[in-house]
Design an enzyme around this catalytic site. Structure first.
Site, PDB file in Angstrom:
ATOM      1  N   SER A 112      -7.607  13.704  -1.931  1.00 43.81           N
ATOM      2  CA  SER A 112      -7.827  12.520  -2.753  1.00 43.81           C
ATOM      3  C   SER A 112      -9.156  12.525  -3.497  1.00 43.81           C
ATOM      4  O   SER A 112      -9.419  13.403  -4.297  1.00 43.81           O
ATOM      5  CB  SER A 112      -7.689  11.290  -1.866  1.00 43.81           C
ATOM      6  N   HIS A 113     -10.013  11.547  -3.175  1.00 45.60           N
ATOM      7  CA  HIS A 113     -11.278  11.362  -3.890  1.00 45.60           C
ATOM      8  C   HIS A 113     -12.388  12.247  -3.340  1.00 45.60           C
ATOM      9  O   HIS A 113     -13.511  12.195  -3.825  1.00 45.60           O
ATOM     10  CB  HIS A 113     -11.694   9.898  -3.780  1.00 45.60           C
ATOM     11  N   ASP A 276      -8.809   9.048  -9.596  1.00 46.78           N
ATOM     12  CA  ASP A 276      -9.377   9.986  -8.614  1.00 46.78           C
ATOM     13  C   ASP A 276      -8.602  11.302  -8.583  1.00 46.78           C
ATOM     14  O   ASP A 276      -7.710  11.524  -9.408  1.00 46.78           O
ATOM     15  CB  ASP A 276      -9.447   9.341  -7.223  1.00 46.78           C
ATOM     16  N   ASP A 278      -6.190  12.684  -6.841  1.00 51.38           N
ATOM     17  CA  ASP A 278      -4.732  12.730  -6.786  1.00 51.38           C
ATOM     18  C   ASP A 278      -4.061  11.600  -7.565  1.00 51.38           C
ATOM     19  O   ASP A 278      -2.853  11.394  -7.452  1.00 51.38           O
ATOM     20  CB  ASP A 278      -4.241  12.742  -5.331  1.00 51.38           C
ATOM     21  N   ASP A 280      -4.239   8.223  -7.494  1.00 46.92           N
ATOM     22  CA  ASP A 280      -3.815   6.913  -6.993  1.00 46.92           C
ATOM     23  C   ASP A 280      -4.900   5.840  -7.119  1.00 46.92           C
ATOM     24  O   ASP A 280      -4.628   4.663  -6.917  1.00 46.92           O
ATOM     25  CB  ASP A 280      -3.266   6.996  -5.557  1.00 46.92           C
ATOM     26  N   ARG A 281      -6.137   6.229  -7.450  1.00 49.40           N
ATOM     27  CA  ARG A 281      -7.201   5.228  -7.607  1.00 49.40           C
ATOM     28  C   ARG A 281      -7.531   4.995  -9.072  1.00 49.40           C
ATOM     29  O   ARG A 281      -7.333   5.886  -9.901  1.00 49.40           O
ATOM     30  CB  ARG A 281      -8.486   5.698  -6.929  1.00 49.40           C
ATOM     31  N   GLU A 362      -6.604  -2.561  -2.734  1.00 44.86           N
ATOM     32  CA  GLU A 362      -7.725  -2.350  -1.828  1.00 44.86           C
ATOM     33  C   GLU A 362      -9.008  -2.311  -2.640  1.00 44.86           C
ATOM     34  O   GLU A 362      -9.001  -1.901  -3.805  1.00 44.86           O
ATOM     35  CB  GLU A 362      -7.573  -1.013  -1.103  1.00 44.86           C
ATOM     36  N   LYS A 375      -0.545   3.632  -4.044  1.00 44.33           N
ATOM     37  CA  LYS A 375      -1.305   3.003  -5.115  1.00 44.33           C
ATOM     38  C   LYS A 375      -1.198   3.902  -6.337  1.00 44.33           C
ATOM     39  O   LYS A 375      -0.879   5.076  -6.231  1.00 44.33           O
ATOM     40  CB  LYS A 375      -2.751   2.767  -4.695  1.00 44.33           C
ATOM     41  N   ARG A 494     -18.832   1.804   6.912  1.00 43.31           N
ATOM     42  CA  ARG A 494     -18.715   1.022   5.685  1.00 43.31           C
ATOM     43  C   ARG A 494     -19.011  -0.439   6.011  1.00 43.31           C
ATOM     44  O   ARG A 494     -18.483  -0.981   6.988  1.00 43.31           O
ATOM     45  CB  ARG A 494     -17.312   1.126   5.108  1.00 43.31           C
TER      46      ARG A 494
HETATM   47  C1  VG1 Z   1     -10.561   5.191   2.088  1.00 44.24           C
HETATM   48  C2  VG1 Z   1     -10.489   3.797   1.502  1.00 44.24           C
HETATM   49  C3  VG1 Z   1      -9.102   3.227   1.700  1.00 44.24           C
HETATM   50  C4  VG1 Z   1      -8.052   4.170   1.091  1.00 44.24           C
HETATM   51  C5  VG1 Z   1      -8.216   5.570   1.666  1.00 44.24           C
HETATM   52  C6  VG1 Z   1      -7.298   6.575   1.003  1.00 44.24           C
HETATM   53  O1  VG1 Z   1     -10.331   5.142   3.483  1.00 44.24           O
HETATM   54  O2  VG1 Z   1     -11.445   2.958   2.079  1.00 44.24           O
HETATM   55  O3  VG1 Z   1      -9.032   1.951   1.126  1.00 44.24           O
HETATM   56  O4  VG1 Z   1      -6.752   3.714   1.355  1.00 44.24           O
HETATM   57  O5  VG1 Z   1      -9.568   6.013   1.486  1.00 44.24           O
HETATM   58  O6  VG1 Z   1      -7.583   6.646  -0.374  1.00 44.24           O
HETATM   59  P1  VG1 Z   1     -11.522   5.128   4.575  1.00 44.24           P
HETATM   60  O7  VG1 Z   1     -10.831   5.172   5.892  1.00 44.24           O
HETATM   61  O8  VG1 Z   1     -12.384   6.315   4.308  1.00 44.24           O
HETATM   62  O9  VG1 Z   1     -12.283   3.862   4.345  1.00 44.24           O
HETATM   63  V1  VG1 Z   1      -7.153   7.973  -1.279  1.00 44.24           V
HETATM   64  O10 VG1 Z   1      -7.335   7.653  -2.852  1.00 44.24           O
HETATM   65  O11 VG1 Z   1      -6.466   8.849  -0.294  1.00 44.24           O
HETATM   66  O12 VG1 Z   1      -5.795   8.387  -1.081  1.00 44.24           O
HETATM   67 CO    CO Z   2      -6.527   9.201  -3.934  1.00 43.74          CO
END
Ligand code: VG1
Ligand code: CO
Length: 539
Positions: A112-113, A276, A278, A280-281, A362, A375, A494
């Site tokens: 992801s990010h 981001d 992948d 989804d953000r 979120e 998302k 966090r």
């Molecule tokens: C983080 C974010 C959460 C989100 C997750 C996956 O998780 O806070 O809101 O759903 O990433 O996002 P964490 O546990 O690090 O707070 V991503 O764009 O995978 O897919």
């Molecule tokens: Co993502």
């Protein structure tokens, strides 16, 4: 051609908030991906007749891992794989492909990010037939399997050519290579008013979309430039690169710096957005103006009637507990259902399936609807463009008018990164024990009404999940503490802060939250216990 290979367990293959995420150096060890995938296949059981979707965000090691997954799927008796051309597929597009083809699940190769490359992170997200990521009950079973694994099955064949769209066979398994963009574009055209957005661009409206050298580049160029007619060059950093060109593909004020600098300059576009790794953000910007994701969810929900797909009504809305309460006021005004769930998109899936909600979001730059079960970054951008086209108003105007109507939730998240895991765990455990005794006490004029763990009872499957700690003050202010579940080393604490004001609408968020920040630090003892007096990332 099917080979059974002896292996020994890795003890760290537990999935986090969204799939398995590890440093590339860990994930590329011999048998690491193989063990994890075999454990998933073992947990599913009979794979005959089953279809899965496979793709990824193009990051380092995707090309190798995809070949492993294909060869293992065939060896384990899977009937069909639907694979994105050249191995590409965004997380939202993958969810759509699962649902559209009634597939049994899918694998999106992405962290992801998180940054990519040999020194970055690698990851695998696993979804089931819902189109959303599996619930914890299933990931727990997969984890148990990884701890006891002794062999895996794989086809001994040369690599599969994924460059051409079409169908091929591997040991009786059908491999269908598809254009990962096409179905996604069609879906967006069926949700939004493309004609009026096209008109907006014809009238000279400008935008910049930063794909951050990640998977949404091809989707964004197709949709914004080709179909909607935004000027060529509106989409930047559009080539998905294995290391994202060194960028940290997290669309926020800190990591999307190039876009933020541009949008806060005198030659800014009318509208700015980023996605981001992948896809989804999303981050939404106006001219010299930033919309918090929590406000964005509230604004989109308030304007559902402007969007063709939602104009006949929406079921309800949900947010993660850490997200600001802005959308709760919108839900109340429209008299629709409202839910608060733990952090992680998988908790929205049952609510969407049971038609309790249509929208969800979120604070971490995630917004979406029941069109899929993930998302969706580009969906959120199109939603904003559709509102702008329908109202003729700017991003700033839309947001300020929203605050005038509902008041403003000042909201900032503070991340304390790289904390020793034992220190972080102890801090959270001690804090949880201490919180109930703080109820009805007053700190710097702020009276605590409730304090304790956030517990979610799913109304559909009746599972119960504990995630994070919440302090709620009498004036509506809130502090939320959580440990991140997406990191690949150490712990990240966090701290999410929120303060509501009905009429003070143009203050500096950090100033508004100064006292609450101090209270949050005093109560948790973060500075004393971690040695950090300031957060590493503030968004
Ligand atoms: C983080 C974010 C959460 C989100 C997750 C996956 O998780 O806070 O809101 O759903 O990433 O996002 P964490 O546990 O690090 O707070 V991503 O764009 O995978 O897919
Ligand atoms: Co993502």
């Amino acid at each position: 051609m099917i080979r059974t290979v002896a292996t020994t367990p890795f003890t760290d293959q537990k999935m986090g908030t969204a799939g398995l995420r590890r440093k590339s150096t860990v994930a590329t060890q011999a048998n690491y991906v193989e063990n994890f995938m075999q454990s998933i296949f073992n947990t599913i059981g009979d794979l005959k007749g089953k279809t899965f979707v496979v793709g990824g965000d193009g990051r380092y090691y995707n090309d190798i891992a995809i070949q492993v997954i294909i060869k293992m799927a065939a060896a384990n008796g899977v009937s069909k794989l639907i694979v994105g051309q050249n191995g590409f597929m965004s997380t939202p597009a993958g969810s759509n492909i699962i649902l559209k083809n009634k597939a049994n699940g899918g694998f999106i190769l992405s962290a992801s990010h998180n940054p990519g490359g040999p020194s970055g992170d690698f990851g695998i997200k696993y979804s089931n037939e819902s189109g959303g990521q599996i619930p914890s009950s299933v990931s727990d079973r997969i984890y148990q399997n990884t701890l006891n694994i002794s062999e895996y099955k794989i086809c001994d064949v040369s690599d599969i050519d994924l460059s051409k769209i079409g169908t091929q066979d591997l040991e009786g398994m059908e491999i269908e290579v598809i254009d990962p963009v096409k179905d996604y574009v069609e879906m967006m055209q069926n949700i939004f008013d493309f004609a009026s957005i096209r008109k907006l661009f014809q009238q000279g409206f400008t935008m910049r979309f930063d794909a951050m050298n990640a998977v949404t580049g091809p989707y964004a160029r197709k949709i914004f430039e080709e179909v909607l007619g935004a000027p060529k060059g509106s989409v930047v950093n559009y080539n998905p690169l294995p290391d994202f060109g060194g960028l940290h593909p997290d669309p926020n004020m800190v990591y999307a710096k190039e876009l933020v600098d541009f949008m806060f300059s005198d030659h800014a576009a009318d509208f700015g957005a980023a996605n981001d790794g992948d896809g989804d953000r999303n981050m939404i910007l106006g001219k010299k103006f930033f919309v918090t994701p929590s406000d964005s969810l509230a604004i989109l929900t308030d304007n559902f009637n402007l969007i063709p797909a939602y104009k006949n009504g929406i079921y309800g809305v949900a947010k993660s507990a850490a997200t600001s309460t802005a959308v709760s006021r919108v839900a109340k005004a429209h008299n629709i259902g409202y839910y608060e769930v733990p952090t992680g998109w998988k908790y929205f899936v049952n609510l969407m399936d049971s038609k309790r909600i249509t929208f969800c979001g979120e604070e971490s730059f995630g917004t979406g609807s029941s069109h899929i079960r993930e998302k969706d970054g580009i969906w959120a951008v199109l939603f904003w463009l559709n509102i702008i086209a329908a109202t003729g108003k700017s991003v700033e105007q839309i947001t300020r008018e929203h605050w005038q109507k509902y008041g403003r939730s000042y909201y900032v998240r503070f991340d304390f990164e790289g904390v020793d895991t034992a220190v972080a765990d102890k801090l959270m455990a001690d804090l949880e024990n201490k919180l109930p005794s703080l109820e009805n006490k007053t700190f710097a004029g702020f009276k605590i009404e409730h304090a304790g763990a956030f517990v979610y009872n799913d109304p559909v499957d009746h599972s119960s999940t504990k995630n994070g700690l919440i302090i709620s003050f009498a004036d509506g202010s809130r502090i939320v503490y959580r440990l991140s579940g997406t990191g690949s080393s150490g712990a990240t604490i966090r701290v999410y802060l929120e303060r509501y004001s009905k009429d003070n609408l143009s203050a500096d968020p950090l100033k508004m939250l100064t006292e609450i920040f101090k209270i949050a630090m005093d109560i948790s003892e973060i500075p004393e216990r971690t040695g950090k007096h300031q957060a590493d990332v503030v968004t």
